[in-house]
Write an enzyme that holds these catalytic residues in place. Structure first.
Site, PDB file in Angstrom:
ATOM      1  N   LYS A  60       0.691  -0.969  -0.075  1.00  0.00           N
ATOM      2  CA  LYS A  60       0.187  -0.144  -0.143  1.00  0.00           C
ATOM      3  C   LYS A  60       0.924   1.017   0.058  1.00  0.00           C
ATOM      4  O   LYS A  60       0.624   2.472  -1.153  1.00  0.00           O
ATOM      5  CB  LYS A  60      -1.186  -0.083   0.866  1.00  0.00           C
ATOM      6  CG  LYS A  60      -2.022  -1.088   1.010  1.00  0.00           C
ATOM      7  CD  LYS A  60      -3.199  -1.198   2.432  1.00  0.00           C
ATOM      8  CE  LYS A  60      -3.527  -2.932   2.046  1.00  0.00           C
ATOM      9  NZ  LYS A  60      -4.557  -2.985   3.353  1.00  0.00           N
ATOM     10  N   GLN A 104      -4.544  -1.824   9.384  1.00  0.00           N
ATOM     11  CA  GLN A 104      -4.552  -3.223   8.744  1.00  0.00           C
ATOM     12  C   GLN A 104      -5.580  -3.830   9.608  1.00  0.00           C
ATOM     13  O   GLN A 104      -4.385  -3.922  11.098  1.00  0.00           O
ATOM     14  CB  GLN A 104      -3.299  -3.358   8.514  1.00  0.00           C
ATOM     15  CG  GLN A 104      -3.162  -4.596   8.019  1.00  0.00           C
ATOM     16  CD  GLN A 104      -3.829  -4.703   6.422  1.00  0.00           C
ATOM     17  OE1 GLN A 104      -3.759  -3.339   5.574  1.00  0.00           O
ATOM     18  NE2 GLN A 104      -3.732  -5.574   6.261  1.00  0.00           N
ATOM     19  N   ASP A 127     -11.162   2.531   3.895  1.00  0.00           N
ATOM     20  CA  ASP A 127     -12.047   0.911   3.519  1.00  0.00           C
ATOM     21  C   ASP A 127     -13.099   0.918   3.301  1.00  0.00           C
ATOM     22  O   ASP A 127     -13.359   0.092   3.230  1.00  0.00           O
ATOM     23  CB  ASP A 127     -11.681   0.598   5.114  1.00  0.00           C
ATOM     24  CG  ASP A 127      -9.576  -0.395   4.855  1.00  0.00           C
ATOM     25  OD1 ASP A 127      -9.810  -1.045   4.015  1.00  0.00           O
ATOM     26  OD2 ASP A 127      -9.670  -0.597   6.305  1.00  0.00           O
TER      27      ASP A 127
HETATM   28  N1  GUN Z   1      -7.122  -7.383   6.207  1.00  0.00           N
HETATM   29  C1  GUN Z   1      -7.812  -7.688   5.345  1.00  0.00           C
HETATM   30  N2  GUN Z   1      -8.039  -7.233   4.354  1.00  0.00           N
HETATM   31  C2  GUN Z   1      -8.164  -5.997   4.492  1.00  0.00           C
HETATM   32  C3  GUN Z   1      -8.556  -4.788   4.290  1.00  0.00           C
HETATM   33  O1  GUN Z   1      -8.970  -4.352   2.972  1.00  0.00           O
HETATM   34  N3  GUN Z   1      -8.514  -3.501   4.816  1.00  0.00           N
HETATM   35  C4  GUN Z   1      -7.787  -3.514   6.338  1.00  0.00           C
HETATM   36  N4  GUN Z   1      -7.884  -2.306   6.749  1.00  0.00           N
HETATM   37  N5  GUN Z   1      -7.485  -4.641   6.367  1.00  0.00           N
HETATM   38  C5  GUN Z   1      -7.767  -6.009   5.862  1.00  0.00           C
END
Ligand code: GUN
Length: 301
Positions: A60, A104, A127
């Protein structure tokens, strides 16, 4: 049902290529925002040492660099208290230079994920997990929507496949993929307007539903669960799964497979996403789009 399949005509949907297009579009929007002295900024919060989370967060941050988005990475100790994490989030909420906040998941067990999700300013919730955004999506108000399901209509439409009027079957009912996917697909609009069925672990006679799908989306986390016998000839099959299966012949000792038995299903599908190189890269590209969108929303608020 045909057993011959249409292997020679099956389109392999290239998620890497479409994701690169979307990142490039986000980059163009960033250039325009910078002309107005707005530098989009994403704060990524990593708690603890989960190896997979570190990899995701790394990708990211790298995508931000490529697109021209500023990123702030907060590396917090696994034993941080929930209160201390919430106060870090509050600081990011209050910082007008931060447009997007992503914590995350998963978080260490002593931290309540719901409380953390609800602490993020909905306008910065890139998100799309905050209940305000979940609610807005469900009633069709423009908002920040979860990255993985948001990328799926982009992949389908950019591959020249019509969605409107089609029967989409989603396997899986998670809050991250399955449920928002249903809400996205059912909305009016060219990149949706589907008839939607959701199947899950409680569904009886699952294959009877999946065989009716024009668009089949697998998000269950079970390696190679979907086989050719569950798929209608010519269907578009989208594989959201990323599962590690032991493989002593592989240098890492495992290989990555999706929720779809790719080799089997590609014999019958009209179009199919591979794993890796399908849905995965789209998630990060849509995060870039959401960060730009959050910056624009803040600009106009
Ligand atoms: N962990 C697995 N997929 C995601 C996601 O799309 N966003 C976040 N913040 N954590 C994750």
């Amino acid at each position: 049902m045909s057993t011959t399949g249409n292997n020679s005509e099956t389109k392999i949907i290239d998620g890497k290529k479409i994701a690169a297009e979307i990142r490039a579009e986000a980059g163009e929007e960033v250039i325009e925002l910078k002309k107005e002295n707005i530098e989009p900024c994403l704060a990524v919060v990593l708690v603890g040492n989960n190896a997979a989370s570190k990899v995701y967060v790394g990708s990211k941050v790298r995508a931000c660099e490529e697109v021209g988005i500023k990123s702030i990475k907060l590396d917090l100790a696994a034993d941080i208290s929930e209160d201390d994490l919430l106060s870090e989030i509050q600081k990011l909420n209050d910082d007008s230079g931060v447009h997007g906040i992503l914590v995350q998941l998963p978080l260490p067990h002593h931290i309540n994920e719901e409380r953390v999700t609800e602490a993020i300013d909905p306008g910065k919730d890139v998100d799309g997990f905050h209940p305000v955004n979940v609610g807005k999506l469900s009633i069709g108000i423009d908002c920040l929507t979860p990255c993985t399901p948001s990328g799926i209509p982009e992949m389908i439409v950019r591959s020249g496949i019509e969605m409107s009027g089609k029967h989409a079957v989603v396997i899986g009912r998670s809050n991250i993929v399955g449920k928002p996917m249903m809400n996205i697909l059912v909305q009016k609009g060219a990149k949706a307007n589907c008839t939607v069925t959701c199947c899950h672990s409680g569904t009886d006679h699952l294959a009877e539903y999946t065989r009716q799908a024009d668009i089949l989306i697998a998000a269950i986390g079970v390696p190679e669960f979907v086989t050719a016998g569950m798929v209608k000839e010519g269907a578009t099959v989208i594989d959201v799964g990323i599962n590690r299966v032991e493989d002593p012949e592989h240098s890492r000792g495992y290989r990555l497979v999706g929720d779809v038995d790719f080799e089997d299903v590609k014999e019958i599908a009209g179009a199919i996403t591979p794993v890796p190189g399908g849905v995965g890269p789209m998630t990060v590209a849509m995060l870039m789009k959401n960060t730009v969108k959050a910056a624009k929303m803040l600009q106009h608020s």
